[in-house]
Scaffold this active site. Structure first.
Site, PDB file in Angstrom:
ATOM      1  N   GLU A   1     -14.731   1.494  -6.165  1.00  0.00           N
ATOM      2  CA  GLU A   1     -15.478   2.725  -5.838  1.00  0.00           C
ATOM      3  C   GLU A   1     -15.737   3.545  -7.099  1.00  0.00           C
ATOM      4  O   GLU A   1     -16.765   4.212  -7.214  1.00  0.00           O
ATOM      5  CB  GLU A   1     -14.713   3.532  -4.770  1.00  0.00           C
ATOM      6  CG  GLU A   1     -14.872   2.884  -3.398  1.00  0.00           C
ATOM      7  CD  GLU A   1     -13.701   3.084  -2.460  1.00  0.00           C
ATOM      8  OE1 GLU A   1     -12.904   4.010  -2.660  1.00  0.00           O
ATOM      9  OE2 GLU A   1     -13.575   2.279  -1.507  1.00  0.00           O
TER      10      GLU A   1
ATOM     11  N   ASN B   1      -3.523   3.231  -1.176  1.00  0.00           N
ATOM     12  CA  ASN B   1      -4.539   4.017  -1.874  1.00  0.00           C
ATOM     13  C   ASN B   1      -5.181   4.937  -0.843  1.00  0.00           C
ATOM     14  O   ASN B   1      -5.959   4.484  -0.014  1.00  0.00           O
ATOM     15  CB  ASN B   1      -5.572   3.060  -2.489  1.00  0.00           C
ATOM     16  CG  ASN B   1      -6.789   3.794  -3.016  1.00  0.00           C
ATOM     17  OD1 ASN B   1      -6.753   5.008  -3.229  1.00  0.00           O
ATOM     18  ND2 ASN B   1      -7.861   3.043  -3.241  1.00  0.00           N
ATOM     19  N   TRP B   2      -4.838   6.192  -0.929  1.00  0.00           N
ATOM     20  CA  TRP B   2      -5.317   7.133   0.099  1.00  0.00           C
ATOM     21  C   TRP B   2      -6.752   7.583  -0.119  1.00  0.00           C
ATOM     22  O   TRP B   2      -7.308   8.306   0.708  1.00  0.00           O
ATOM     23  CB  TRP B   2      -4.400   8.362   0.148  1.00  0.00           C
ATOM     24  CG  TRP B   2      -3.091   8.110   0.839  1.00  0.00           C
ATOM     25  CD1 TRP B   2      -2.684   6.951   1.434  1.00  0.00           C
ATOM     26  CD2 TRP B   2      -2.031   9.055   1.020  1.00  0.00           C
ATOM     27  NE1 TRP B   2      -1.438   7.107   1.971  1.00  0.00           N
ATOM     28  CE2 TRP B   2      -1.004   8.400   1.729  1.00  0.00           C
ATOM     29  CE3 TRP B   2      -1.837  10.381   0.638  1.00  0.00           C
ATOM     30  CZ2 TRP B   2       0.186   9.020   2.077  1.00  0.00           C
ATOM     31  CZ3 TRP B   2      -0.653  11.011   0.985  1.00  0.00           C
ATOM     32  CH2 TRP B   2       0.346  10.339   1.697  1.00  0.00           C
ATOM     33  N   LYS B   3      -7.327   7.232  -1.267  1.00  0.00           N
ATOM     34  CA  LYS B   3      -8.703   7.660  -1.572  1.00  0.00           C
ATOM     35  C   LYS B   3      -8.811   9.182  -1.413  1.00  0.00           C
ATOM     36  O   LYS B   3      -7.863   9.883  -1.740  1.00  0.00           O
ATOM     37  CB  LYS B   3      -9.699   6.900  -0.702  1.00  0.00           C
ATOM     38  CG  LYS B   3      -9.437   5.383  -0.785  1.00  0.00           C
ATOM     39  CD  LYS B   3     -10.515   4.533  -0.236  1.00  0.00           C
ATOM     40  CE  LYS B   3     -10.109   3.062  -0.411  1.00  0.00           C
ATOM     41  NZ  LYS B   3     -11.167   2.134  -0.047  1.00  0.00           N
TER      42      LYS B   3
ATOM     43  N   GLY C   1     -12.921  -1.459   3.141  1.00  0.00           N
ATOM     44  CA  GLY C   1     -13.361  -0.486   4.144  1.00  0.00           C
ATOM     45  C   GLY C   1     -14.346  -1.042   5.149  1.00  0.00           C
ATOM     46  O   GLY C   1     -14.950  -0.315   5.924  1.00  0.00           O
TER      47      GLY C   1
ATOM     48  N   SER D   1      -9.372  -4.283   3.448  1.00  0.00           N
ATOM     49  CA  SER D   1      -9.125  -4.375   4.884  1.00  0.00           C
ATOM     50  C   SER D   1      -7.807  -5.057   5.240  1.00  0.00           C
ATOM     51  O   SER D   1      -7.729  -5.821   6.194  1.00  0.00           O
ATOM     52  CB  SER D   1     -10.302  -5.063   5.593  1.00  0.00           C
ATOM     53  OG  SER D   1     -11.487  -4.289   5.447  1.00  0.00           O
TER      54      SER D   1
ATOM     55  N   HIS E   1     -10.939   0.995  -9.872  1.00  0.00           N
ATOM     56  CA  HIS E   1     -11.219   0.683  -8.470  1.00  0.00           C
ATOM     57  C   HIS E   1     -12.722   0.510  -8.284  1.00  0.00           C
ATOM     58  O   HIS E   1     -13.513   1.197  -8.929  1.00  0.00           O
ATOM     59  CB  HIS E   1     -10.698   1.809  -7.564  1.00  0.00           C
ATOM     60  CG  HIS E   1     -10.758   1.454  -6.115  1.00  0.00           C
ATOM     61  ND1 HIS E   1     -11.915   1.574  -5.384  1.00  0.00           N
ATOM     62  CD2 HIS E   1      -9.824   0.943  -5.278  1.00  0.00           C
ATOM     63  CE1 HIS E   1     -11.679   1.159  -4.152  1.00  0.00           C
ATOM     64  NE2 HIS E   1     -10.419   0.778  -4.058  1.00  0.00           N
TER      65      HIS E   1
ATOM     66  N   GLU F   1      -9.765  -7.038  -5.476  1.00  0.00           N
ATOM     67  CA  GLU F   1     -10.341  -6.373  -4.306  1.00  0.00           C
ATOM     68  C   GLU F   1     -11.815  -6.743  -4.197  1.00  0.00           C
ATOM     69  O   GLU F   1     -12.655  -6.139  -4.869  1.00  0.00           O
ATOM     70  CB  GLU F   1     -10.211  -4.856  -4.447  1.00  0.00           C
ATOM     71  CG  GLU F   1      -8.779  -4.390  -4.498  1.00  0.00           C
ATOM     72  CD  GLU F   1      -8.644  -2.982  -3.939  1.00  0.00           C
ATOM     73  OE1 GLU F   1      -7.838  -2.801  -3.028  1.00  0.00           O
ATOM     74  OE2 GLU F   1      -9.374  -2.083  -4.395  1.00  0.00           O
TER      75      GLU F   1
ATOM     76  N   GLY G   1      -6.025   0.484   1.630  1.00  0.00           N
ATOM     77  CA  GLY G   1      -6.739   1.752   1.725  1.00  0.00           C
ATOM     78  C   GLY G   1      -6.521   2.383   3.087  1.00  0.00           C
ATOM     79  O   GLY G   1      -5.477   2.985   3.365  1.00  0.00           O
ATOM     80  N   GLY G   2      -7.503   2.228   3.965  1.00  0.00           N
ATOM     81  CA  GLY G   2      -7.500   2.879   5.277  1.00  0.00           C
ATOM     82  C   GLY G   2      -6.188   2.783   6.025  1.00  0.00           C
ATOM     83  O   GLY G   2      -5.691   3.785   6.563  1.00  0.00           O
TER      84      GLY G   2
HETATM   85  P1  PGA Z   1      -9.318  -0.757   2.569  1.00  0.00           P
HETATM   86  O1  PGA Z   1      -9.371  -0.299   1.036  1.00  0.00           O
HETATM   87  O2  PGA Z   1      -7.930  -1.255   2.814  1.00  0.00           O
HETATM   88  O3  PGA Z   1      -9.652   0.486   3.344  1.00  0.00           O
HETATM   89  O4  PGA Z   1     -10.337  -1.832   2.740  1.00  0.00           O
HETATM   90  C1  PGA Z   1      -8.693  -0.999   0.032  1.00  0.00           C
HETATM   91  C2  PGA Z   1      -8.887  -0.311  -1.296  1.00  0.00           C
HETATM   92  O5  PGA Z   1     -10.017   0.083  -1.585  1.00  0.00           O
HETATM   93  O6  PGA Z   1      -7.933  -0.115  -2.078  1.00  0.00           O
END
Ligand code: PGA
Length: 244
Positions: free
Chosen positions: A92, A4-6, A168, A208, A90, A162, A229-230
Site C-alpha cells: 500500500e 498490521n492494523w493499517k 484485503g 487475507s 508495504h 504479500e 491485516g484485517g
Molecule cells: P489482509 O492484509 O490480511 O487484510 O489481506 C495483509 C497486509 O496487508 O499486511
C-alpha cells in the site's frame, strides 16, 4: 506472527484490544507476536503490552534520523516510544505513496541503524502474476532493494511476501502458491548471502490470512509466519491465528 492494523484503531481502541488479546496469548511460546498499530497508537500499545512477550511495531519508518520531512516519523522516535519493529515497503505504501525499491532499502537501513527489526515487504500485482512475471518481479524487488544490505544487516531483517492481489481481497494465495514464491525469494537470499542466511531468514506470508486458513498456510515448511491485516483487528480472531 505479525498484525498490521493499517489505518485502524485509536489509542483507546488499542487498549481495549490488548485487554482481550493478552490473556489469549499468555501461554503462547512457539512464535514471536508483533502488533503494528498506527503511529498515534504506538504508545498505547507499548503500555498495554508491558510485561508480556508481545512486541509493538510501526507501519513505516523514515530513512532520516531527523530533519525537514513533514509527515515522516524517524527510527529514534519509534524506538523512544518503546516499539521494536517497523514494516517497510508495504504494497500500500508502494502503490499509493510512491515507495520504491530504493526508498525501501533506505528505510530498511535506517530501521536497522536505530535498532528496529524491519519487516520488509515484497509481492507482485495481479497483472504481473497473470502475465507470468511473478518470479521476475520478486527477483527485481530483491535485487533493487534488499540486496543492497550487507550480510550483517540482512541477518536482522524479516521478509514478508504479500501478493498484492491477495491483500484485503479475501483471495488468499494457496499454500502452494505462497510456498513457491517463498522458495523463489529464499533462492535469491541463497545466491546473495549464502545457504546459512537462506535457512535462517524468516519469510512471512501476508494476504487475507484468516483464522480458518492460518493452519494450512503454516503447514508449509517454507512459510515461517504470517503478516495479518484485517483479521488482526479482532483480538479473538488474531489470537486464534497466532495459536493456529
Ligand atoms: P489482509 O492484509 O490480511 O487484510 O489481506 C495483509 C497486509 O496487508 O499486511
Amino acid at each position: 506472527m505479525a498484525g498490521n492494523w493499517k489505518m485502524y484503531k485509536t489509542p483507546s481502541d488499542t487498549t481495549a484490544f490488548f485487554e482481550k488479546f493478552r490473556p489469549l496469548v499468555e501461554k503462547t511460546e512457539h512464535c514471536e507476536i508483533v502488533i503494528c498499530p498506527p503511529f498515534t497508537s504506538l504508545a498505547a500499545a507499548v503500555d498495554a503490552a508491558r510485561n508480556s512477550s508481545i512486541r509493538v511495531g510501526a507501519q513505516n519508518v523514515s530513512w532520516a534520523k531527523e530533519g525537514a520531512f513533514t509527515g515522516e516519523i524517524s527510527g529514534p522516535m519509534i524506538v523512544a516510544v518503546g516499539a521494536t519493529h517497523a514494516i517497510v515497503g508495504h504494497s500500500e505504501r508502494r502503490q499509493y505513496f510512491n515507495e520504491t525499491d530504493e526508498t525501501v532499502l533506505k528505510r530498511t537501513q535506517a530501521a536497522l541503524e536505530f535498532g528496529l527489526t524491519p519487516i520488509v515487504c515484497v509481492g507482485e500485482r495481479l497483472e504481473q502474476r497473470e502475465s507470468g512475471n511473478t518470479e521476475a518481479v520478486l527477483v527485481g524487488q530483491f535485487q533493487e532493494g534488499i540486496a543492497g544490505l550487507s550480510a550483517q544487516q540482512f541477518a536482522k531483517i524479516v521478509i514478508a511476501y504479500e501478493p498484492v492481489w491477495a491483500i484485503g481481497t479475501g483471495k488468499t494465495a494457496t499454500p502452494e502458491i505462497a510456498a513457491d514464491a517463498h522458495r523463489a525469494i529464499r533462492g535469491q537470499v541463497r545466491e546473495k548471502y549464502g545457504k546459512e542466511a537462506a535457512d535462517a531468514v524468516r519469510i512471512l506470508y501476508g494476504g487475507s490470512v484468516k483464522p480458518d486458513n492460518a493452519r494450512t498456510l503454516m503447514a508449509q515448511p517454507e512459510i515461517d509466519g504470517v503478516l495479518v491485516g484485517g483479521a488482526s483487528l479482532d483480538p479473538v480472531g488474531f489470537a486464534s491465528i497466532v495459536n493456529f
